[in-house]
Write an enzyme that holds these catalytic residues in place. Sequence first.
Site, PDB file in Angstrom:
ATOM      1  N   LEU A   1      24.132 -91.281  55.349  1.00 39.45           N
ATOM      2  CA  LEU A   1      25.573 -91.546  55.334  1.00 39.45           C
ATOM      3  C   LEU A   1      26.061 -91.327  53.909  1.00 39.45           C
ATOM      4  CD1 LEU A   1      28.129 -92.669  56.794  1.00 39.45           C
ATOM      5  CD2 LEU A   1      27.415 -94.941  55.989  1.00 39.45           C
TER       6      LEU A   1
ATOM      7  N   PRO B   1      27.883 -97.352  46.961  1.00 37.85           N
ATOM      8  CA  PRO B   1      27.038 -97.918  48.025  1.00 37.85           C
ATOM      9  C   PRO B   1      25.934 -96.965  48.460  1.00 37.85           C
ATOM     10  CG  PRO B   1      29.158 -97.256  48.937  1.00 37.85           C
ATOM     11  CD  PRO B   1      29.265 -97.121  47.441  1.00 37.85           C
ATOM     12  N   TYR B   2      26.203 -95.672  48.420  1.00 35.01           N
ATOM     13  CA  TYR B   2      25.203 -94.651  48.747  1.00 35.01           C
ATOM     14  C   TYR B   2      24.045 -94.715  47.757  1.00 35.01           C
ATOM     15  CZ  TYR B   2      23.442 -89.811  49.357  1.00 35.01           C
ATOM     16  OH  TYR B   2      22.672 -88.696  49.554  1.00 35.01           O
ATOM     17  N   VAL B   3      24.385 -94.776  46.480  1.00 37.32           N
ATOM     18  CA  VAL B   3      23.361 -94.846  45.438  1.00 37.32           C
ATOM     19  C   VAL B   3      22.539 -96.123  45.577  1.00 37.32           C
ATOM     20  CG1 VAL B   3      23.007 -95.111  42.953  1.00 37.32           C
ATOM     21  CG2 VAL B   3      24.575 -93.363  43.812  1.00 37.32           C
TER      22      VAL B   3
ATOM     23  N   LYS C   1      20.144 -95.591  48.576  1.00 36.98           N
ATOM     24  CA  LYS C   1      19.137 -94.556  48.358  1.00 36.98           C
ATOM     25  C   LYS C   1      18.169 -94.924  47.236  1.00 36.98           C
ATOM     26  CE  LYS C   1      20.048 -91.161  51.317  1.00 36.98           C
ATOM     27  NZ  LYS C   1      19.053 -90.607  52.264  1.00 36.98           N
TER      28      LYS C   1
END
Length: 258
Positions: free
Chosen positions: A93, A155-157, A160
Amino acid sequence: MGLLDDKVVLVNGGSQGVGAAVARAAVREGAVVAVTGRRTEPGEALVAELSAAGGRALYVRADLADAEQAKASVAEVVDAYGRIDCLVNSAGLTSRGTLLDTTPELFDAHIAVNLRGPFFAMQAAVADMTAREAPGTIVNIITSSAHGGQPFLAPYVAAKAGLMGLTRNAAHAHRRDRIRINGLNIGWTATEGEDATQRAFHGAGDDWRERAGARLPMGRLGRPDEIADFVVFLLSERSGVVTGSVIDWDQNVLGGLD
């Protein structure tokens, strides 16, 4: 002889983009491949394509944001083929959010898809491998942004970066089970999902790939098929004893400054 002859490979998030490229490469190298995705039409279309080319393939409908569905995707593969030899976590995502504007709901969505889903898919796959006392391989598709990333990917970082740590933790925990777990921090790649993201969040036009590539050292974006070949190498015995490695698959050099 293919690199993955008769191996049973599950590619989560495998109905498009990097995952679909991995599925094609794995079939080409002799594997039996299952792909998961939330949308039935592209998943079944990919399986039809692989089957028409002489491969053995299965589509499993699953939303990796749901931990139970992540585990069930592995169980369905084991039910169908008796085992799982290789797992690739490529679902992702990439919706945008900064530290200041990310809502708890957006944060939770990123954790669910980019970290929790892979965690429980790995749990189920490793459980099957250890129960059979058999070796196996796992590759997690991460991102070069896990090292810090852009402000609009907060939020992606976060999710991940967690997957990067999980990759090393699980590899260490199961190295004596002969289960090798590695990750790829991929750079900017030309995929269907990236096209949709660029248009939705950055107002990109039809020429965005060319414009983006012109700014990169190699003059182009990465290609899914290139990543797929690298993933197959890591899944196969050709990569030897390598485990716990998170490889920066990118044309920018971490720490390099002009």
